[in-house]
Every structure is written in structure tokens, then in C-alpha cells.
Design an enzyme around this catalytic site. Structure first.
Site, PDB file in Angstrom:
ATOM      1  N   ASP A 159     -54.219   0.538  -3.127  1.00 52.53           N
ATOM      2  CA  ASP A 159     -54.708  -0.466  -2.454  1.00 52.53           C
ATOM      3  C   ASP A 159     -54.127  -0.625  -1.538  1.00 52.53           C
ATOM      4  O   ASP A 159     -54.466  -0.819   0.119  1.00 52.53           O
ATOM      5  CB  ASP A 159     -54.645  -1.924  -3.177  1.00 52.53           C
ATOM      6  N   HIS A 187     -53.341  -5.061 -10.087  1.00 54.30           N
ATOM      7  CA  HIS A 187     -54.240  -3.890  -9.403  1.00 54.30           C
ATOM      8  C   HIS A 187     -55.563  -4.083 -10.168  1.00 54.30           C
ATOM      9  O   HIS A 187     -56.368  -4.074 -10.505  1.00 54.30           O
ATOM     10  CB  HIS A 187     -54.330  -2.037  -9.863  1.00 54.30           C
TER      11      HIS A 187
END
Lengths: 325, 325
Positions: A159, A187
């Protein structure tokens, strides 16, 4: 020649591991002078396929690959390891409830936590990439009471690099010109990629890209990038996930760049009001192989709400598996 | 920061390239200080999938990856490249005649040879891994008359490292203890992995392993290794092929180790009685970025027969596509 270092990889016959193992053996993590032993864990039905991967590893004649252990026993896999990549997890199948996914993965990471507790070196660095990564990391960590909580992290590095890439492209600058991006929270699609502290060539990023692009374009693009990759490629992110795993572990070993930080999901110490113990992605600095949550960043109301939503989601996941902690 | 170097990869959406591209971008070929531009070629129907790979490359935020060009036009792909990995080739499908396979691939490599001739840098290093690799390399080379033949090679490095690995395992020594293995001829099941000059810790290898093992075990194991990997893994060798491609190119750039050689399929200069011009795997030394066939090795009757069989096979392939040279 140095003594070999033991590295465990779980889910070793899967796609992410296929992109990871050959890079580890080539020295991409520990450099060209450090021999390694790969300790590869799979479920019993996947051992045949894993033996095929072993053939290919051998076929490369890597000078640094001292040995490869293939096993379906977690304690054997984690025996005296310094590094563990927990890649394997059950994928969500059609019709499966999220709570069932959580529970089935919880069993895996409970077993692996106990095995790490029994077998791994006391300074082990355990990186969980298998989803739901934050909660899986929490489970492994809580089931390893003899290891410091700081031995564990879940991966938000993919990410993080996705966020850097989007910002660099928007500003038409090179990757090296971007710093202090961070991704907070879980996440999952809830994650909060944050540009309030980010800099582009030292200039405040939000002043360059504008708030509308940040809120309406950047945040959802980073949050849903995995789905978009699946649509385009017909398969989920594997090589980029493996790359992020190497980068996370490499930063954990070698430290962060001066003035910059990375995103790591680590057990909260209560910073930013996130309940202590939850595994949550924070901006982290690494010094001497230890990560530290970056403290005292200013958090405005917009960010605070997103941090809170992420905390709620991570907490909810934890409640579903609390009896196994 | 150095100027970026352009690297072309064909068949860029395929499995070998998926294992190759992320390693190139990480600096595994040209090191941590050399920015690169990846120029990725695919057939038009595969461009969507390739765009998915492009998303993942971007998601990695590689500091060294200056740019990525995605195209279905060979001239665009090869524009000013210093290195070209010709990975893409038509696979043999069930019921397809070998002659049809040769012809269909011949068209691809004829076009790519002409495009390299028109667009690539004059010092380009072109490595063909797509099968039938020797004949595909011959086609590309002959269709690029303005490039020196020494700009071209086909890959026998995977066979070479497989042979090293088998010998090291048999002798229970490390990879570094093995030298002077070579694989002669065609990159097919006919290939001749040769231990007559090989050394293990400086000792004549055949004296250690015995002639029976060499003939009855080692040779067929290396020849048929690809098929065995497919059986075990359920997919053909990809990561090990990509690794071999990086190793071949790396040796071609940086040179061979003192006293050792590698196997490379290169245009014959008539050495060992192999007809001039045929692309054939020889033991090669590399000095200053140029490969040289190792001359004057003693070849006994056993080896001579296998060299001859390989020459016949390569020649037969050439005859099938001679009108396109």
C-alpha cells in the site's frame, strides 16, 4: 564465507512465494555475501508442487543457497529462523462469510505463532503478508508469548509503495523525490493512505496536488488498487507483493532513510489513540533493526475519522477471533 | 545519477517475463546505481494483461525504474536498446507439427531481427530464450545484417546451471566448488551436458562420479529436466529460466570467472567442426563484453558423436526455415 542465515517462507508453493523465493536466493534481501537456508512450509497436499519449486531453485545453482528444507511441519519450518515470511493464508472463496475466513486463517496463525514461539531465534523478524494480515499477525504474536511483540509486523508496504507511485506519477517526478507518505490502519479497502505529511522535492504534497485529487482520486485508487490489478492481469498481485515483502524486511534490517519513514503494521503502543496491542499500520522509523512508531504527527479531523474507522475494523476482526488469543 | 539504459523484453506478459521484469527493475542485472527503461513487447491481444503487469511494476515504486514502454510494435520496443531479452515465442500445441512450430516462430524472429537491425544500439546484446532458441536466434541474427553476429546468443544457461547443480549434489559439495561444466549443441533434449573437462574442487569430475553415472544418470537428467519440472510443478520452468537469462546477460556484461567458462549458444566460427554460422552452444569465455568460444578442448569419440548429433539437429531446423534467412 559467513554462516548461513535461516529464512522461513510459508505458503511456499503459492504465487507470491514463487516471486519471492528466487529473489531471496539471489541475495536481494541479505546481499551477495550472505548464504541462506530457505525453510519452506506448505500444507501437505501442496508438497508435490513445492517439490517442483525446489527443483527449480536447485536448477539455478545459486552460490548463496546453502540448503532448502521443504516441510509441512511449522516447527521444522521455523527452527532457528532469523526471518519468517508468513505468506500462506486461506483465500476467500465465493459464498464464504468474512467471519469464516477470519476463523479459518486464525487457526493457521495460532499454530504458526506457537511454533515460532517454540522454535524461532529470539531476535526473529516475522512479517505477515497473508490476509487478513493485521489480525493474522496479532494471532501469531499473541500465541508467541516468549517472543517480544516487536518481533512481529504485518505488511502495509505494498500500500505504501502504491501510494508513493501514485503521487510521483501525479507530480511527474521520480520516486526518489517523494517522501513521508504513510498508510494508516488495516490492510483492507478501509486503509487510509495519507498525504498530509508527504513531501515532493521537499514541498508539501497536498499544496501541489490539491485536496480534491487527494480525497476523490488518490485515496480510492490506493485503497482499491489490488482489485484493479486483478481485473487487468487476471490474477492477483504476486510479484509486487513479493517485492514489498522484501522491501519491508530490508528496511526492518537496514533502517529507514534519513528524514523519511515507511508504513508498517505493528502492535500499537497506544499512539494516536489506537488501542494498545492492536496490529495497526503506522508511519515507522527503523533504527538498529527495531521499528518505532513516528510520534506527534498532527492529525486533523479528516484524518482522525479515518484512523478511527480503521481502528474499529481491526477491533471488530479481533473480536471475532478473541478466544484464540 | 547515471543515464538510464534501455532494456527490451518480448513476450512480456508471459510467465518467464513475470519472473524477469521485477528482478531487472530491482537492479539484479545492472546493479543499484543504474536506472533502466523497460521496453515491453507483446502481441496485441496480450496488451491488456501486460498493462496489469505494468500496474504492478509501478506499484513497486522502484527507484531505478525510470520508465516503462508497453507496445506491440517491435521497432518501438527495440528503439535504442542496449539489451534485448527475446523471451516470447509460440508454444507447441497438441497436434502441432514441429515444422509448423519452427515456421510460426520463424516469422516472429524474422520480424524482430529486422526491427533490431533498424532500431537497436549497435552494441546491443540480444539473448534469445524463446524456443526453438538456437534457430530463433539464427533467424534474428541473419535478419539483422547491420549488427555484428556477436550481438546475438541463444540461452543454454539454464541447462548449464542444471548441470552444475546435479554435479554438486552428486559430490555433496557447494556450487562454488564446481567449474568447467559445459553444455554443447541445441537447447533441446538432444543437448550434450559434458563433464569431461569439469572439475570439483579442482579434481577431474569424471574420476569422482564415474562414467556410468555420467552416461546413464547425469546426461538424461539434465536433458529431460524441463519435463520433470512440469510434472512436479504443473507448469513449465519460469523463475529458473528468468534467473538463467539474468545470469547469461550478467556474465556477458561482466565476464567469466578466472579459469572457468559458461555455456552460450552463439554463431559458430567453425570450432569443433560445427558448421560456421549455425547457432550452437559452446563453452565460452567472456572478456570486455565479448564472448569467445573456448578452443582446443580435447573431444573424445563419445563426445564427438554427441556434438555431431546436435549439429545435425540444428542444421535440420535451419533447413526448415532457410528461405527466411
Amino acid at each position: 564465507m559467513k554462516s548461513p542465515v535461516d529464512i522461513a517462507v510459508t505458503g511456499a508453493a503459492g504465487q507470491i512465494s514463487y516471486s519471492l523465493l528466487f529473489r531471496l536466493a539471489a541475495g536481494d534481501l541479505l546481499g551477495p555475501d550472505q548464504p541462506i537456508v530457505l525453510r519452506l512450509l506448505e500444507i501437505t497436499p501442496a508438497l508435490d508442487a513445492l517439490n517442483g519449486v525446489l527443483m527449480e531453485l536447485n536448477d539455478c545453482a545459486y552460490p548463496l543457497l546453502h540448503d532448502v528444507v521443504v516441510t509441512d511441519d511449522p516447527k521444522t519450518a521455523f527452527d532457528h529462523v532469523d526471518y519468517a515470511f508468513l505468506v500462506g493464508a486461506k483465500p476467500r472463496k465465493q459464498g464464504m462469510l468474512r467471519s469464516d475466513l477470519l476463523l479459518q486463517n486464525a487457526e493457521i496463525f495460532q499454530v504458526q505463532g506457537k511454533a515460532l514461539n517454540a522454535a524461532a531465534n529470539r531476535n526473529v523478524k516475522v512479517l505477515v503478508t497473508g490476509n487478513p494480515a493485521n489480525t493474522n499477525a496479532l494471532l501469531a504474536q499473541r500465541n508467541a508469548p516468549d517472543l517480544a511483540p516487536s518481533c512481529f509486523a504485518a505488511m502495509s508496504m505494498l500500500d505504501h509503495t502504491r501510494a508513493i507511485s501514485q503521487l510521483a506519477a501525479k507530480c511527474a517526478v521520480s520516486i526518489r523525490d517523494v517522501s513521508n507518505v504513510c498508510v494508516w490502519g488495516n490492510h483492507s479497502c478501509m486503509q487510509y493512505p495519507d498525504l498530509h505529511h508527504a513531501k515532493v522535492k521537499g514541498i508539501d504534497a497536498l499544496s501541489l496536488v490539491g485536496r480534491d485529487w487527494f480525497v476523490d482520486d488518490f485515496i480510492p485508487t490506493v485503497q482499491h488498487r489490488g482489485t484493479e490489478v486483478i481485473k487487468a492481469r487476471g490474477a492477483s498481485s504476486a510479484a509486487s507483493a513479493a517485492n514489498a515483502a522484501i522491501k519491508h524486511m530490508s528496511v526492518w534490517i537496514n533502517g529507514t532513510d534519513d528524514g523519511d519513514w515507511v508504513s508498517m503494521a505493528v502492535p500499537s503502543d497506544g499512539s494516536y489513540g489506537i488501542a494498545e496491542g492492536l496490529v495497526y499500520s503506522f508511519p515507522c522509523r527503523v533504527v538498529d533493526g527495531q521499528y518505532h512508531i513516528v510520534e506527534s504527527l498532527e492529525i486533523n479531523a479528516f484524518s482522525r475519522e479515518r484512523l478511527r474507522q480503521n481502528e474499529a475494523e481491526v477491533r471488530e476482526e479481533m473480536l471475532a477471533i478473541q478466544h484464540m488469543l
